[in-house]
Design a protein around this motif. Structure first.
Motif, PDB file in Angstrom:
ATOM      1  N   ASN A  90      31.043  26.510  39.154  1.00 44.80           N
ATOM      2  CA  ASN A  90      32.040  26.578  38.410  1.00 44.80           C
ATOM      3  C   ASN A  90      32.224  28.114  38.683  1.00 44.80           C
ATOM      4  O   ASN A  90      31.645  28.782  39.349  1.00 44.80           O
ATOM      5  N   LEU A  91      33.313  28.729  39.441  1.00 38.19           N
ATOM      6  CA  LEU A  91      33.724  30.452  39.794  1.00 38.19           C
ATOM      7  C   LEU A  91      33.244  31.720  38.510  1.00 38.19           C
ATOM      8  O   LEU A  91      33.120  30.832  37.147  1.00 38.19           O
ATOM      9  N   PRO A  92      32.686  32.149  38.930  1.00 39.62           N
ATOM     10  CA  PRO A  92      32.426  33.035  38.003  1.00 39.62           C
ATOM     11  C   PRO A  92      33.599  34.107  36.917  1.00 39.62           C
ATOM     12  O   PRO A  92      33.290  35.651  37.478  1.00 39.62           O
ATOM     13  N   LEU A  93      34.280  33.219  36.069  1.00 40.87           N
ATOM     14  CA  LEU A  93      34.540  33.687  36.147  1.00 40.87           C
ATOM     15  C   LEU A  93      34.866  35.132  34.770  1.00 40.87           C
ATOM     16  O   LEU A  93      34.321  33.993  33.786  1.00 40.87           O
ATOM     17  N   PRO A  94      35.760  36.261  34.518  1.00 46.33           N
ATOM     18  CA  PRO A  94      35.043  37.022  33.560  1.00 46.33           C
ATOM     19  C   PRO A  94      35.419  35.690  32.146  1.00 46.33           C
ATOM     20  O   PRO A  94      36.881  35.363  31.946  1.00 46.33           O
ATOM     21  N   ARG A  95      35.024  36.381  30.841  1.00 45.46           N
ATOM     22  CA  ARG A  95      35.239  35.509  29.884  1.00 45.46           C
ATOM     23  C   ARG A  95      36.274  36.396  28.927  1.00 45.46           C
ATOM     24  O   ARG A  95      37.325  35.363  28.318  1.00 45.46           O
ATOM     25  N   ASN A  96      36.709  37.440  29.232  1.00 45.60           N
ATOM     26  CA  ASN A  96      37.510  38.640  29.084  1.00 45.60           C
ATOM     27  C   ASN A  96      38.720  38.362  29.963  1.00 45.60           C
ATOM     28  O   ASN A  96      39.796  39.613  29.328  1.00 45.60           O
ATOM     29  N   LEU A  97      39.002  37.846  30.239  1.00 44.65           N
ATOM     30  CA  LEU A  97      40.753  37.760  31.413  1.00 44.65           C
ATOM     31  C   LEU A  97      41.065  37.335  30.282  1.00 44.65           C
ATOM     32  O   LEU A  97      41.590  36.713  29.173  1.00 44.65           O
ATOM     33  N   ALA A  98      42.284  37.898  30.491  1.00 44.02           N
ATOM     34  CA  ALA A  98      43.963  38.218  29.488  1.00 44.02           C
ATOM     35  C   ALA A  98      44.226  36.839  29.479  1.00 44.02           C
ATOM     36  O   ALA A  98      44.239  36.226  30.863  1.00 44.02           O
ATOM     37  N   ASN A  99      45.231  36.499  28.187  1.00 42.40           N
ATOM     38  CA  ASN A  99      45.908  35.485  28.690  1.00 42.40           C
ATOM     39  C   ASN A  99      47.219  35.578  30.006  1.00 42.40           C
ATOM     40  O   ASN A  99      47.523  36.569  30.042  1.00 42.40           O
ATOM     41  N   GLY A 100      47.943  34.451  30.393  1.00 37.02           N
ATOM     42  CA  GLY A 100      48.918  34.555  31.188  1.00 37.02           C
ATOM     43  C   GLY A 100      48.372  34.278  32.717  1.00 37.02           C
ATOM     44  O   GLY A 100      46.778  34.462  32.894  1.00 37.02           O
ATOM     45  N   PHE A 101      49.767  35.062  33.641  1.00 36.57           N
ATOM     46  CA  PHE A 101      48.908  35.608  35.098  1.00 36.57           C
ATOM     47  C   PHE A 101      48.071  36.029  34.837  1.00 36.57           C
ATOM     48  O   PHE A 101      48.906  37.340  34.774  1.00 36.57           O
ATOM     49  N   GLN A 102      47.605  36.498  36.406  1.00 34.03           N
ATOM     50  CA  GLN A 102      46.871  37.204  36.568  1.00 34.03           C
ATOM     51  C   GLN A 102      46.150  36.958  38.182  1.00 34.03           C
ATOM     52  O   GLN A 102      46.008  36.201  38.449  1.00 34.03           O
ATOM     53  N   THR A 103      45.698  38.099  38.786  1.00 35.65           N
ATOM     54  CA  THR A 103      45.181  37.679  40.518  1.00 35.65           C
ATOM     55  C   THR A 103      43.731  39.330  39.885  1.00 35.65           C
ATOM     56  O   THR A 103      43.854  39.943  40.353  1.00 35.65           O
ATOM     57  N   VAL A 104      42.822  37.923  40.306  1.00 36.50           N
ATOM     58  CA  VAL A 104      41.763  39.003  40.572  1.00 36.50           C
ATOM     59  C   VAL A 104      41.226  38.513  41.865  1.00 36.50           C
ATOM     60  O   VAL A 104      41.355  37.536  42.440  1.00 36.50           O
ATOM     61  N   ASP A 105      39.821  39.410  42.229  1.00 40.14           N
ATOM     62  CA  ASP A 105      39.211  38.790  43.593  1.00 40.14           C
ATOM     63  C   ASP A 105      38.067  38.669  43.157  1.00 40.14           C
ATOM     64  O   ASP A 105      37.228  38.921  41.967  1.00 40.14           O
ATOM     65  N   ILE A 106      37.372  37.086  43.002  1.00 40.89           N
ATOM     66  CA  ILE A 106      36.380  36.494  42.087  1.00 40.89           C
ATOM     67  C   ILE A 106      35.508  35.415  43.490  1.00 40.89           C
ATOM     68  O   ILE A 106      36.754  35.073  44.696  1.00 40.89           O
ATOM     69  N   ALA A 107      34.256  36.308  44.270  1.00 37.34           N
ATOM     70  CA  ALA A 107      33.689  35.538  45.196  1.00 37.34           C
ATOM     71  C   ALA A 107      33.552  36.079  46.886  1.00 37.34           C
ATOM     72  O   ALA A 107      33.848  35.277  47.379  1.00 37.34           O
ATOM     73  N   GLY A 108      34.519  36.530  46.718  1.00 39.07           N
ATOM     74  CA  GLY A 108      34.852  36.799  47.988  1.00 39.07           C
ATOM     75  C   GLY A 108      36.086  37.052  48.270  1.00 39.07           C
ATOM     76  O   GLY A 108      36.656  36.715  49.174  1.00 39.07           O
ATOM     77  N   HIS A 109      36.919  36.297  47.300  1.00 43.17           N
ATOM     78  CA  HIS A 109      38.485  35.488  47.817  1.00 43.17           C
ATOM     79  C   HIS A 109      39.569  36.424  46.346  1.00 43.17           C
ATOM     80  O   HIS A 109      38.972  36.743  45.302  1.00 43.17           O
ATOM     81  N   SER A 110      40.399  36.398  46.714  1.00 44.36           N
ATOM     82  CA  SER A 110      41.880  36.620  45.527  1.00 44.36           C
ATOM     83  C   SER A 110      42.212  35.210  44.947  1.00 44.36           C
ATOM     84  O   SER A 110      42.394  34.522  45.660  1.00 44.36           O
ATOM     85  N   TRP A 111      42.375  35.368  44.169  1.00 46.58           N
ATOM     86  CA  TRP A 111      43.024  34.191  43.346  1.00 46.58           C
ATOM     87  C   TRP A 111      44.224  34.369  42.019  1.00 46.58           C
ATOM     88  O   TRP A 111      44.138  35.590  41.403  1.00 46.58           O
ATOM     89  N   VAL A 140      43.454  28.187  35.467  1.00 43.24           N
ATOM     90  CA  VAL A 140      43.859  26.929  36.131  1.00 43.24           C
ATOM     91  C   VAL A 140      44.501  28.504  37.742  1.00 43.24           C
ATOM     92  O   VAL A 140      44.598  29.337  37.397  1.00 43.24           O
ATOM     93  N   GLY A 141      43.725  27.806  38.827  1.00 41.68           N
ATOM     94  CA  GLY A 141      44.245  28.907  39.422  1.00 41.68           C
ATOM     95  C   GLY A 141      44.215  28.465  40.851  1.00 41.68           C
ATOM     96  O   GLY A 141      44.173  27.388  41.156  1.00 41.68           O
ATOM     97  N   GLN A 142      44.808  29.230  41.958  1.00 45.30           N
ATOM     98  CA  GLN A 142      44.443  29.095  43.161  1.00 45.30           C
ATOM     99  C   GLN A 142      44.332  30.314  44.447  1.00 45.30           C
ATOM    100  O   GLN A 142      44.874  31.254  43.590  1.00 45.30           O
ATOM    101  N   ARG A 143      43.548  29.640  45.162  1.00 41.79           N
ATOM    102  CA  ARG A 143      43.269  30.937  45.808  1.00 41.79           C
ATOM    103  C   ARG A 143      44.614  31.749  46.147  1.00 41.79           C
ATOM    104  O   ARG A 143      45.314  30.813  47.096  1.00 41.79           O
ATOM    105  N   THR A 144      44.376  32.630  46.507  1.00 38.04           N
ATOM    106  CA  THR A 144      46.114  33.381  47.143  1.00 38.04           C
ATOM    107  C   THR A 144      46.572  33.134  48.742  1.00 38.04           C
ATOM    108  O   THR A 144      47.348  33.251  48.687  1.00 38.04           O
TER     109      THR A 144
END
Length: 219
Positions: free
Chosen positions: A88-109, A124-128
């Protein structure tokens, strides 16, 4: 060459075609690029809906959530704050609902976060990078017709201009082939309307030259 009427007409018309084609191509590319991005966002929403309606089991989400050894999976699905699944990716638990672009593990998602009926929250996500490549390829495909049609259109313009001014070339050849004593009027029936006044002036000049010897004899 630059003083040639054909050269000027072809240059101006071809320049206008290329300018308009470039503007239309830009808007076509940008529109297709944005549409591809919206389509991929809609895919993320659809996957989240499948999970919420239990059509896609949460166990399957664990399988999809692993981005792979090279981090090149096109899609991740995982529950927020659930360490149950490996990779699993280390996603923050406090991510807001809806769409967002975040940097995780050296990649933009690009992520879509939704709260399920069970109270859990799924991301649910994809690499940008992959999304951008898909969107760019979609945009480039819309430019292919421009790359084919613009040269064809310019070629047709060249043929049309040369055909239109062909009568002028024929009149020029006719004059060059005449002897000095041949002062017959030019046949301007097939000449373009815009140059007929000029050709009529030449015919009047030829008529005056034809009368000149007679007038000199009477004197």
């Amino acid at each position: 060459m630059k003083n040639s009427l054909q050269y000027r007409l072809i240059s101006w018309i071809a320049g206008c075609i290329l300018a308009i084609g470039a503007i239309a191509g830009f808007f076509s590319f940008f529109g297709a690029f944005q549409q591809a991005y919206r389509f991929q966002d809609e895919q993320l929403i659809q996957v989240a809906r499948l999970i919420n309606s239990n059509r896609l089991a949460l166990a399957d989400a664990g399988v999809l959530s692993s981005p792979g050894a090279n981090g090149d999976s096109p899609l991740i699905v995982q529950l927020l704050g659930n360490p149950q699944y490996r990779g699993n990716l280390p996603l923050p638990r406090n991510l807001a609902n809806g769409f967002q672009t975040v940097d995780i593990a050296g990649h933009s998602w690009r992520l879509y976060v939704k709260q399920l009926n069970s109270g859990d929250r799924v991301a649910v996500g994809q690499r940008t990078e992959g999304r951008t490549q898909i969107a760019r390829a979609s945009g480039l495909r819309t430019l292919m017709p421009f790359g084919i049609l613009l040269p064809v259109l310019i070629g047709l313009v060249v043929l049309a201009v040369r055909k239109t001014l062909g009568s002028v070339d024929r009149l020029t050849s006719e004059l060059d082939a005449r002897s000095e004593s041949d002062l017959r009027p030019l046949d301007i029936a097939a000449a373009p309307h815009e140059i007929k006044p000029f050709l009529l002036s030449i015919n009047r000049l030829l008529q005056r030259l034809g009368r000149a010897p007679t007038q000199s004899l009477h004197r």
